[in-house]
Design an enzyme around this catalytic site. Sequence first.
Site, PDB file in Angstrom:
ATOM      1  CB  SER A 191      74.030  -7.612  99.598  1.00 21.51           C
ATOM      2  OG  SER A 191      74.037  -8.201  98.423  1.00 21.51           O
ATOM      3  N   GLY A 246      73.196 -11.512 117.963  1.00 20.80           N
ATOM      4  CA  GLY A 246      73.578 -10.043 117.091  1.00 20.80           C
ATOM      5  C   GLY A 246      72.936 -10.533 115.707  1.00 20.80           C
ATOM      6  N   GLY A 283      73.029  -8.347 111.615  1.00 23.07           N
ATOM      7  CA  GLY A 283      73.930  -7.749 110.638  1.00 23.07           C
ATOM      8  C   GLY A 283      73.797  -7.881 109.149  1.00 23.07           C
ATOM      9  CG  HIS A 284      73.039  -7.923 105.143  1.00 18.55           C
ATOM     10  ND1 HIS A 284      73.709  -8.108 104.074  1.00 18.55           N
ATOM     11  CD2 HIS A 284      71.706  -8.369 105.180  1.00 18.55           C
ATOM     12  CE1 HIS A 284      72.642  -8.718 103.176  1.00 18.55           C
ATOM     13  NE2 HIS A 284      71.591  -8.677 103.792  1.00 18.55           N
ATOM     14  N   GLY A 286      84.832  -5.748  93.579  1.00 15.99           N
ATOM     15  CA  GLY A 286      85.929  -5.222  94.325  1.00 15.99           C
ATOM     16  C   GLY A 286      85.906  -4.496  95.611  1.00 15.99           C
TER      17      GLY A 286
END
Length: 473
Positions: free
Chosen positions: A78, A317, A319-320, A326
């Site tokens: 994602s 901050g 982000g992701h 897996g």
Amino acid sequence: METNWTAAGDWGALSSTGRSFYPERWQHRFDELRAACHVPGATLAVLTGGQVYELASGVLHRGTGVAVSPDSVFLSGSIAKVYTATLVMRLVGEGKLDLDARVVDVLPEFATPDEAATKVITVRQLLSHTGGVTNDFTYDSGRGDDCLARYVEAAREVALDCQPGTAISYGGLGYVVLGRLVEVVTGKTWDQALKDLIFTPLGLERSMTLPEEALAFQAAMSHLGEPGREPDPAPVWDMMPRSAGPYGRIITSSGDMVRFARMHLAGGLAPDGTRVVDAAAVAAMQRREVDVPDKWTVSADGWGLGWTLYDWDGVFGYGHDGAAIGQYAYLRVIPEAGVAVALMTNGGAARQLYSDLFRELLDELAGVRMPEPFGPPAAPPAVDMTPYVGTYKREGVVITISPDRIRYEFVDGMKDLSPPLEGELIPVSETVFAATGAGPAFSEGYMPVVFSTLPDGTPACYVGMRATPKVSA
């Protein structure tokens, strides 16, 4: 002994920020934590003091034993959404797309089963996951260049999670729509537009969108297995169709991911000074659009335009996180320190590795104190579960809540993704519960389950940042 880390680049103005990074010491710690978490292989990239450091540990494939190198590429899951958001915001900055335009005004074929809602969903809402569209609509629309157009057509029958502009519900469908908007505005496929407008000007030579492109590089194999054991190679490398690209498939190295983040830290500039994205558009991506009821699944305090936003005791901050079959990836950026860190893994207790490693790294490099892992208190409060018991459903998922348990089941197009997850629900507060059984790939011990009421009065259960409406008691 040959090292498996590299350092490259001097990032100009960023070189005066960030603390010193000691590759040999961190390589040892990286190896140690990766092995303890049964992660077959991983790469780590760190931007600090204007320089990018790239470390590698373990193997790409436990069946072949081929070692990971800093140049190895992984599935980023994602985190692809941030790339799509950046592409959209480049077009916004160039005046080619209006952030507050109604989607149907640019893409008339876009629709949902709710005609009134369809008419008001905006580009901004899709970017911030407030458009009401769902996440788990996986539709194989083929390998052709028309795959996004065909996906958007099929998505017309997919029900909303909630009304547009009323609540956050983390969604992938909206990012396919955004990818299609890019195609309409640029006249290129999403894949080609991303390459021409983002990858090439940033010199990201190990970033791609199509599986066959990964054949030119050392690519990590996915691994699956039981917690506490070494996982085995998965039956397939990746199950996602081409249409998943804008929300879930960018294949890249951790170094390239950090260089992409560096462009955001630099206000939209490439290392050579080329303007890639308008500075105002970059800043807009980092501004809070919505608060989140679930502050634990991805450590989110809020959401911007594409970015997850964090508040670490006053240190800002963004982000992701990303997950493929897996493979798990994590990106964190701390602007005031000029620091960006990317971790890419191919199985095992990846979330635990992220937690242990980033807790130490961000503290040392940016003075960040990450919150303690989510879990129930020593003495859980007594909570009446009666109002929450029942069935909750959205596209691709059915959640069943009993007085002390949860069953999370994939259905429809998602039914072959994973066996049902079942676990005990332990109260954290009146509306927040810690669920067992998710596995250390997804959480550091407990999965957050949050009960909420949507603005229209519909009870909902949040798991994985997705709002799932209650359909029966």
